[in-house]
Design a protein around this motif. Structure first.
Motif, PDB file in Angstrom:
ATOM      1  N   ALA A 212       0.838  -1.209   0.000  1.00 15.31           N
ATOM      2  CA  ALA A 212       0.000   0.000   0.000  1.00 15.31           C
ATOM      3  C   ALA A 212       0.866   1.250   0.000  1.00 15.31           C
ATOM      4  O   ALA A 212       0.574   2.227  -0.698  1.00 15.31           O
ATOM      5  CB  ALA A 212      -0.915  -0.009   1.223  1.00 15.31           C
ATOM      6  N   LEU A 213       1.974   1.218   0.791  1.00 14.33           N
ATOM      7  CA  LEU A 213       2.869   2.372   0.858  1.00 14.33           C
ATOM      8  C   LEU A 213       3.471   2.666  -0.516  1.00 14.33           C
ATOM      9  O   LEU A 213       3.384   3.800  -1.024  1.00 14.33           O
ATOM     10  CB  LEU A 213       3.982   2.095   1.873  1.00 14.33           C
ATOM     11  N   ALA A 214       4.074   1.637  -1.129  1.00 16.23           N
ATOM     12  CA  ALA A 214       4.688   1.823  -2.441  1.00 16.23           C
ATOM     13  C   ALA A 214       3.636   2.266  -3.452  1.00 16.23           C
ATOM     14  O   ALA A 214       3.876   3.146  -4.290  1.00 16.23           O
ATOM     15  CB  ALA A 214       5.356   0.527  -2.888  1.00 16.23           C
ATOM     16  N   GLY A 215       2.446   1.647  -3.374  1.00 17.02           N
ATOM     17  CA  GLY A 215       1.368   2.002  -4.304  1.00 17.02           C
ATOM     18  C   GLY A 215       0.980   3.461  -4.167  1.00 17.02           C
ATOM     19  O   GLY A 215       0.778   4.158  -5.166  1.00 17.02           O
ATOM     20  N   SER A 216       0.889   3.934  -2.901  1.00 20.96           N
ATOM     21  CA  SER A 216       0.532   5.334  -2.686  1.00 20.96           C
ATOM     22  C   SER A 216       1.589   6.259  -3.271  1.00 20.96           C
ATOM     23  O   SER A 216       1.277   7.282  -3.883  1.00 20.96           O
ATOM     24  CB  SER A 216       0.377   5.618  -1.195  1.00 20.96           C
ATOM     25  N   PHE A 217       2.882   5.899  -3.091  1.00 22.69           N
ATOM     26  CA  PHE A 217       3.969   6.710  -3.640  1.00 22.69           C
ATOM     27  C   PHE A 217       3.797   6.867  -5.153  1.00 22.69           C
ATOM     28  O   PHE A 217       3.826   7.972  -5.696  1.00 22.69           O
ATOM     29  CB  PHE A 217       5.324   6.063  -3.341  1.00 22.69           C
ATOM     30  N   PHE A 218       3.623   5.716  -5.842  1.00 25.10           N
ATOM     31  CA  PHE A 218       3.466   5.770  -7.290  1.00 25.10           C
ATOM     32  C   PHE A 218       2.255   6.618  -7.683  1.00 25.10           C
ATOM     33  O   PHE A 218       2.315   7.453  -8.567  1.00 25.10           O
ATOM     34  CB  PHE A 218       3.297   4.355  -7.867  1.00 25.10           C
ATOM     35  N   PHE A 219       1.123   6.364  -6.985  1.00 26.96           N
ATOM     36  CA  PHE A 219      -0.115   7.045  -7.370  1.00 26.96           C
ATOM     37  C   PHE A 219       0.025   8.556  -7.197  1.00 26.96           C
ATOM     38  O   PHE A 219      -0.383   9.340  -8.059  1.00 26.96           O
ATOM     39  CB  PHE A 219      -1.276   6.514  -6.525  1.00 26.96           C
ATOM     40  N   ILE A 220       0.652   8.963  -6.077  1.00 21.27           N
ATOM     41  CA  ILE A 220       0.822  10.406  -5.824  1.00 21.27           C
ATOM     42  C   ILE A 220       1.711  11.032  -6.884  1.00 21.27           C
ATOM     43  O   ILE A 220       1.413  12.102  -7.430  1.00 21.27           O
ATOM     44  CB  ILE A 220       1.411  10.623  -4.400  1.00 21.27           C
ATOM     45  N   MET A 221       2.826  10.346  -7.215  1.00 27.73           N
ATOM     46  CA  MET A 221       3.714  10.908  -8.230  1.00 27.73           C
ATOM     47  C   MET A 221       2.991  11.034  -9.577  1.00 27.73           C
ATOM     48  O   MET A 221       3.113  12.040 -10.275  1.00 27.73           O
ATOM     49  CB  MET A 221       4.969  10.037  -8.403  1.00 27.73           C
ATOM     50  N   GLY A 222       2.244   9.986  -9.953  1.00 28.27           N
ATOM     51  CA  GLY A 222       1.508  10.024 -11.217  1.00 28.27           C
ATOM     52  C   GLY A 222       0.507  11.174 -11.233  1.00 28.27           C
ATOM     53  O   GLY A 222       0.386  11.905 -12.224  1.00 28.27           O
TER      54      GLY A 222
ATOM     55  N   GLY B 184      12.953  11.404  -0.587  1.00 27.77           N
ATOM     56  CA  GLY B 184      12.284  11.214   0.696  1.00 27.77           C
ATOM     57  C   GLY B 184      11.421   9.976   0.712  1.00 27.77           C
ATOM     58  O   GLY B 184      11.463   9.166   1.654  1.00 27.77           O
ATOM     59  N   MET B 185      10.631   9.792  -0.344  1.00 27.92           N
ATOM     60  CA  MET B 185       9.795   8.593  -0.442  1.00 27.92           C
ATOM     61  C   MET B 185      10.644   7.332  -0.392  1.00 27.92           C
ATOM     62  O   MET B 185      10.307   6.364   0.295  1.00 27.92           O
ATOM     63  CB  MET B 185       9.023   8.621  -1.769  1.00 27.92           C
ATOM     64  N   VAL B 186      11.745   7.340  -1.162  1.00 30.62           N
ATOM     65  CA  VAL B 186      12.610   6.161  -1.210  1.00 30.62           C
ATOM     66  C   VAL B 186      13.165   5.863   0.171  1.00 30.62           C
ATOM     67  O   VAL B 186      13.150   4.704   0.620  1.00 30.62           O
ATOM     68  CB  VAL B 186      13.752   6.396  -2.235  1.00 30.62           C
ATOM     69  N   LEU B 187      13.626   6.903   0.898  1.00 27.43           N
ATOM     70  CA  LEU B 187      14.185   6.676   2.231  1.00 27.43           C
ATOM     71  C   LEU B 187      13.124   6.125   3.168  1.00 27.43           C
ATOM     72  O   LEU B 187      13.372   5.177   3.921  1.00 27.43           O
ATOM     73  CB  LEU B 187      14.781   7.984   2.785  1.00 27.43           C
TER      74      LEU B 187
END
Lengths: 267, 267, 267, 267
Positions: free
Chosen positions: A8-18, A59-62
């Motif tokens: 869910a965390l990784a998914g949120s990161f991708f979705f926000i960036m998109g 920041g997201m990656v860290l």
């Protein structure tokens, strides 16, 4: 990452960036089309936003890496450790991409197209790792990861086409939509594989689940297309509304400002 | 759509669209080459035809969906329901493509290349769904669907190339021919899988049928190439014939008209 | 075509066409580079040669079809008949390509890029048919056909790239080399599958034969590269030698001729 | 080459070439950006370096072939002989590429893009041979070779894109990084397959080794990206440092020199 929160965390990161990339490119496109007083899109602002983007990505990656490492236990077997390293590697490449983003917009001698190259590199490394990630798993599990790999490769290809040609707004939207697809599919994968709602888990050996998931994948993408359409409508309306609120004299001033900026750039 | 009429309906839709697009692009090309009095191709007319196209596509999609839903029974199993949803999804993406077509030619701020992007999206979504459509079927059935997927992917690739580069008449003809191939192959699939003529059905486990069908596929395409050639000859002849019937003064008038239009556009 | 002479005939056709195309493009390139008195490359001559090319291709196709049909017997089974139709289909597409070549250079309104499109179509149809040609055959037989399919797809891709971009001499040489590879590989296939020399036939189930054949394929291509290099050297030498033999006044005349032609074209 | 030294030798060759190409292209890019006094990058020097490159490549190829042949014994079976010929063929194509490099920069009538075409040819021939190299081997052995093939195909594709479009520094860096990846992966392959350190050999049938190796592959690439970044920083610093050491008058002289050269070229 082998649990629901990780996906869910990784998914949120991708979705926000998109979501951010599509909004930004639509905003730039609408401002350009209106041509009058691109007050939102002054170049310095966009330039600063690019550096900020890089920082947000780092920041997201860290965050992702810290979450991943904190979930590690000393009792895990070799297999689980390799899987965790797979996820770390994926984060690493996105991190590299973020660092290059920051460098390219602070050091002027670096070619800007490098950011697109590193982005496509990150997507391809992600896809490569995911492809080699599912040895010995169950059929539906593999299929879910294959679809994710598929979306990632497509995003990488579009980023590479952007790198080769000059960027068009439609290409950026296409890439953003594919990144959002990755994000929403990571959520879907979390629901399918870990059933966090406590309901019955999906049968990972049932062929009809594969056909259902391929259906879901299409519907995810259709919804994302509609979301981007809504963003387009909202942004257009906002830009027009703000332009209307400005008194004509202000608009005139902005225009002059812009002209000066442009002539400066030409010099 | 799991019956002969369903395949025939969808096939006719594809074939008609392919036929129309090839005719339109040939007409535009011939008019441009003749350069004298492009009375058929006044820009406003073509612009209106684009909007009409979008409406026709949406109409076709709605017809298809209605036919599909009316064939549904309450007794059908989960498997059949998923298959019907697959077909609905395919229609949905073509519907999105039609809606975007209408929007792009009514709202001027939208980039026109978006129509090509949505078209290629629709083809790829179609191909993706078809690819995941044939789990557990018989060999020849799978092969027929694979060939359809193949034609769809090719059409999607050509539409994507059109999206990336500026449109050439030859690219449009290539895309139209591939769409017509999809259409005629859907008819072929109907005949192979449901034998509506009442004759003996095809043996779906016979290897020689696969070799025969790959042959048919090539012949379908060869015939479509010849059909497009015939359309080219007919359109050229028609344009010349109409130009001849106009008195020289009328041609002169048309020329002046055109020049005025062009100079207006340049302003 | 299921015998040695059939493979050798088709192979010779491909090899001759590849040889001719590479020689022609080198000749044009060298003439352009020398810039002085392109007496060999007057545009009318090249134009006529294009039409002649189309006729030669059609002639080759008709020869091939006649040979193929004369080999047919009434006793052949369904399987053999389908295989013969496969070969007929391949010839048909090359025939279409030849016809389009003739039409494009006689009817001026047709876009010239259509010839490249039909050529790549012919290659892809060829590759598609070959790919579906080897059901139920032995391993080495399939591998030989796969390599042929591979060369054909590459030739089709290069022709398609030529269709999309403007032609460069290096692209034409690449395509020619791949066509010559097809030709020489058809000869190789004849030797491997039918052993016309009367020696012991190849063992079609031996894995080391596959590794040997992949080696042969590379060597074929290396030799073709060297052949093209030799052609380049010979053509350059010939052009320089003919230029030297002309008295300076003739060269001057040729130059003037050319200038006039060019100015005519510009008008 | 079926031993550790053979893999290490070839790997070093690739790594050195990748390192050199990336350094050269960064140097050219930085000089161009500084624009002042591109004393390092005088065109004649770069021209001569291209010819030298070709010679170095030919020298490497000859070294490789000699080492390969000296390792041959008269007792080796047919299988081993074919494998040795595979390696010879790979060297042959790189040799062809080197020869074409020398020819293209000594004979002015040859198109320079030919070097890129032959380079991509060499990569594709390499990948093709490697792909057909591993019949009947163990799982991990095949996987290691597949990854090498993958890197080689990517390098070939990038070289082909360079051939089609005009060269950008980022594309050259991408190609160099992929060539360095080939080099470092050849070293890795040597360690995995021959364990030269005397430690326990890798289990070539263990699935977790495949997952570990796919991880290694990504890390190799990440390190190479970082190496290229370091080279960029060092080269930029060096160029600035040498410019600073020059007295202003010298810089002025260099500038004038350059201007003259440029105006000569324009004539």
């Amino acid at each position: 990452m082998g649990d629901f929160p990780g996906h869910a965390l990784a998914g949120s990161f991708f979705f926000i960036m998109g979501l951010w990339w599509s909004t930004k490119s639509i905003l730039m496109h609408v401002c350009k089309k209106q041509k009058r007083a691109c007050f939102l899109g002054s170049k310095a602002l966009f330039h600063r936003s690019e550096i900020l983007e890089g920082m947000v990505i780092v920041g997201m990656v860290l965050t992702g890496i810290v979450c991943l490492q904190s979930a590690a236990t000393s009792k895990e077997g070799q297999w689980v450790r390799i899987l965790r390293w797979h996820h770390l590697t994926i984060y690493l490449f996105y991190g590299l991409c973020g660092v290059v983003n920051i460098l390219c917009f602070t050091i002027t001698s670096l070619p800007v197209s490098l950011t697109k190259l590193m982005l496509s590199n990150a997507f391809f490394a992600d896809a490569f790792t995911l492809y080699n990630h599912t040895h010995g798993r169950e059929m539906v599990d593999i299929f879910v990861h294959q679809l994710l790999t598929f979306a990632t490769i497509l995003a990488g290809l579009v980023a590479f086409i952007e790198f080769l040609t000059r960027s068009k707004v439609t290409l950026v939207l296409l890439r953003s939509s594919l990144i959002m697809l990755q994000g929403s599919w990571l959520w879907q994968a979390g629901f399918v594989l870990y059933a966090p709602t406590g309901g019955p888990a999906w049968d990972l050996e049932d062929h009809s689940n594969i056909m259902l998931l391929s259906l879901c994948f299409c519907w995810h993408y259709a919804f994302i297309c509609i979301i981007i359409g809504v963003i387009y409508a909202v942004v257009t309306w906002l830009v027009k509304w703000r332009l209307k609120r400005l008194s004509p004299s202000e608009v005139e001033l902005l225009k002059n400002d812009e002209r000066e900026q442009e002539s400066e750039e030409e010099v």
